[in-house]
Each structure stands twice: as structure tokens, then as C-alpha cells.
Design an enzyme around this catalytic site. Structure first.
Site, PDB file in Angstrom:
ATOM      1  N   HIS A  41       0.822  -1.208   0.000  1.00 45.48           N
ATOM      2  CA  HIS A  41       0.000   0.000   0.000  1.00 45.48           C
ATOM      3  C   HIS A  41       0.859   1.262   0.000  1.00 45.48           C
ATOM      4  O   HIS A  41       2.021   1.239   0.404  1.00 45.48           O
ATOM      5  CB  HIS A  41      -0.920   0.021   1.224  1.00 45.48           C
ATOM      6  CG  HIS A  41      -2.038  -0.964   1.138  1.00 45.48           C
ATOM      7  ND1 HIS A  41      -2.981  -1.103   2.134  1.00 45.48           N
ATOM      8  CD2 HIS A  41      -2.384  -1.858   0.174  1.00 45.48           C
ATOM      9  CE1 HIS A  41      -3.852  -2.035   1.792  1.00 45.48           C
ATOM     10  NE2 HIS A  41      -3.504  -2.508   0.610  1.00 45.48           N
ATOM     11  N   GLU A 110      -7.136   0.126  -4.510  1.00 42.82           N
ATOM     12  CA  GLU A 110      -7.928   0.950  -3.593  1.00 42.82           C
ATOM     13  C   GLU A 110      -7.539   2.398  -3.807  1.00 42.82           C
ATOM     14  O   GLU A 110      -6.367   2.715  -4.079  1.00 42.82           O
ATOM     15  CB  GLU A 110      -7.642   0.538  -2.137  1.00 42.82           C
ATOM     16  CG  GLU A 110      -8.075  -0.884  -1.814  1.00 42.82           C
ATOM     17  CD  GLU A 110      -7.424  -1.412  -0.541  1.00 42.82           C
ATOM     18  OE1 GLU A 110      -6.439  -0.813  -0.069  1.00 42.82           O
ATOM     19  OE2 GLU A 110      -7.893  -2.439  -0.039  1.00 42.82           O
TER      20      GLU A 110
END
Length: 332
Positions: A41, A110
């Protein structure tokens, strides 16, 4: 299905400093975990006391510090902030250096990780199309004996050639949650990676769609893992164990996925509103090894064969060591 159950440890680079996650990984291997997974991430799912180490850099250190565990990302988005050719190069390099021990989990991303560094956020169907094309690019580069020239809808290769190739195939876990994503996982992935869901949804929606996608593309679904990422917390004090999962409560708020939310401070505001009942229903909360065994068996019965377990216990080392008593009981 007679596939052996595998138990993996999720070494969160969002929740823990990279050196701490590395120490957890070595400890997890010694306890008997089969695999280690790292979040790939840019922004974390919480703001206070969070981290966001680069997963690929960390994986090299983790592979060198361990001897046998399989190590993979969970999950890499190869469509926006990363070019799929660079993803292919990275995992070919790691797999050549550590044969049999490296994998990659792929997903459509995301907003928190893509928007801050690209400013873009296409629709779900478009990102799924991009993911499928990206996987095609990666597989061509991994397997090709000649330079690859390719002009797709999203990516272009011009005589691209990977000189450093893996000795064997890099296993690709495809992230699928809804019916379409699960079918795509079966069709284009080697294995399924899904995220904590109700066992009945897994049994009746996710896994059947994955099996159908695999069968439709001529694969044998019985040889494909059904992996699941789920967070757990163990503490003798049950309420303390539940609160240990607060860092990941934002994942339980549908709006975080539906809308273009990419500020970790905003995610934290929503996470702090999530009640204990919701965390208890969606994650694994335990006071001892027996509780954890029961939780894992629930998901085994739904068809999960490889567990990717995120340790959000108040005492992190206790959360690892308790598996000395869990792993022997949940293996087939």
C-alpha cells in the site's frame, strides 16, 4: 477437496514498522506458519501511529532473513502507480533469487493507494479490465523467450524482454470478492485471494464463481488454492482483544470502497465509529488457542484452504506464539 490447509501470517507494513514486521516474520516462521504476506500500500488504513513501508523492498529482506516460508504481497495493484512490466520484473527477480518461495497477489486497487500518486480513479469495471490486461503483460514477460511487442487498450510494450527470469512460474493470486471478481480470479489467476467475508457468502457466492471461472478456462479448480485475508486479535481480556482490531475497522465501512476516499485521516474517523459487534462478526476475536481454532474451522468449512492472518493483537508476540497450539489442529 483434499488440499492441505496452509496457515499464513500477514506482516502488516501499515500497522508495524518494517523492522518490527521483519522480526514478526522470523518469529512466525519459527512457530510453524507456512507463508508470510505483506500489504503493498501507499497510504495505510488508519492514520494514528501508522506506517507505509514499500513492500517489495521489505520482501527482499524478509526472504533473506527466513529459510523456508513462502512470501507474497497481499495485495499488489499492477495497473496505475505501478507499470505491470515493472511488477513482472520485480517478482521474476525475487523468484529467481528465492525459487519456490515467492508469489504475488494481484487486485484492482484501492483509492488510498492509487489516487495520491496518480490523481486518477477509474470505475470498478475499467480497473478490472486493466487488471486482466496487466496480468497478460506480466505472463508474456515471464514466459517469453523473445522480446514482447504489445499494444493493448491500457499498456504498450515495444520489444520488451526480461533478461532475469524466474526459474519456475511465479504463482499469481487474484483478488476476488464479488461474483465477477471471483470469476475473473478463476479465469486469470493461479489461486484465489479474497478478504474476510461471511462464511455463507464464501461458500455460496465467492468460491462457486471462482470454480466456474477456473473450469471455463480449462483449469482444474481442485488444484487451486482459496486463500483469504482476515484479521485476528487474541488477548485473555475479550473486550481488549476486540479493541485491538480498531486499526482495521475502516475496512468494514462500505463507503471506504464505494467512494474515492484516499486520506488516511478520513478513514480513521470512520473506523473509530465502528462498534465492537461489527468487528467481532467480521474478524477473528479470541482469548486463547481454542477460540482461534474454532474461528479457523468455520472458514475451512466454507472452503478456504490458505489463511492469511493479520495479527492485530494487543500483545503482538502472544498473537504469534499462540499458533504453536493452533497450527497442528487446523492442518488436514
Amino acid at each position: 477437496m483434499d488440499m492441505e490447509t496452509k496457515v499464513g501470517y500477514f506482516a502488516s507494513l501499515e500497522q508495524y514498522k518494517p523492522r518490527d514486521a521483519l522480526e514478526q516474520t522470523v518469529r512466525a516462521e519459527n512457530v510453524g506458519f507456512d507463508s508470510v504476506w505483506a500489504d503493498d500500500h501507499f497510504h495505510p488504513w488508519y492514520h494514528t501511529n501508522a506506517q507505509s513501508a514499500q513492500a517489495w523492498a521489505w520482501m527482499g529482506a524478509a526472504l533473506e532473513a527466513t529459510k523456508r516460508v513462502f512470501i507474497s504481497t497481499c495485495i499488489t495493484c499492477p495497473i496505475m502507480r505501478y507499470n505491470p512490466a515493472i511488477v513482472a520484473q520485480t517478482f521474476a527477480t525475487l523468484r529467481q533469487m528465492y525459487p519456490g518461495r515467492v508469489g504475488v497477489a494481484i487486485g484492482a486497487g484501492e483509492a488510498m493507494n492509487e489516487v495520491p500518486v496518480t490523481g486518477e480513479w477509474p470505475s470498478v469495471p475499467e480497473r478490472q479490465d486493466m487488471t486482466v490486461e496487466a496480468i497478460g503483460v506480466m505472463r508474456q514477460l515471464w514466459g517469453g523467450q523473445e522480446p514482447v511487442t504489445f499494444k493493448g487498450k491500457y499498456y504498450t510494450l515495444d520489444k520488451a524482454f526480461l533478461y532475469t527470469k524466474p526459474e519456475d512460474e511465479v504463482p499469481l493470486y487474484f483478488s476476488g470478492m464479488g461474483p465477477k471478481g471471483a470469476r475473473l480470479a478463476g479465469k486469470y489467476g493461479d489461486h484465489l485471494m479474497t478478504v474476510a467475508a461471511d462464511p455463507s457468502v464464501l461458500k455460496n457466492v465467492t468460491i462457486p464463481n471462482f470454480v466456474k471461472g477456473a473450469a471455463d478456462s480449462g483449469k482444474d479448480p481442485s488444484k487451486m488454492e482459496r486463500a483469504m485475508l482476515i484479521w485476528y486479535s487474541v488477548d485473555p481480556d475479550y473486550e481488549k482483544a476486540i479493541e485491538g482490531l480498531r486499526f482495521w475497522a475502516g475496512c468494514l465501512v462500505p463507503a471506504m470502497f464505494k467512494y474515492k476516499v484516499y486520506d488516511s485521516k478520513e478513514v480513521e474517523v470512520h473506523a473509530n465509529l465502528v462498534g465492537h459487534d461489527m468487528m467481532k462478526e467480521n474478524y477473528m476475536v479470541a482469548t486463547d488457542a481454542e477460540d482461534l481454532i474454532k474461528e479457523i474451522e468455520r472458514f475451512k468449512a466454507a472452503g478456504i484452504t490458505h489463511f492469511c492472518l493479520g495479527n492485530s493483537s494487543p500483545d503482538v508476540n502472544l498473537g504469534i506464539d499462540v499458533f504453536k497450539d493452533v497450527i497442528p489442529h487446523v492442518k488436514n
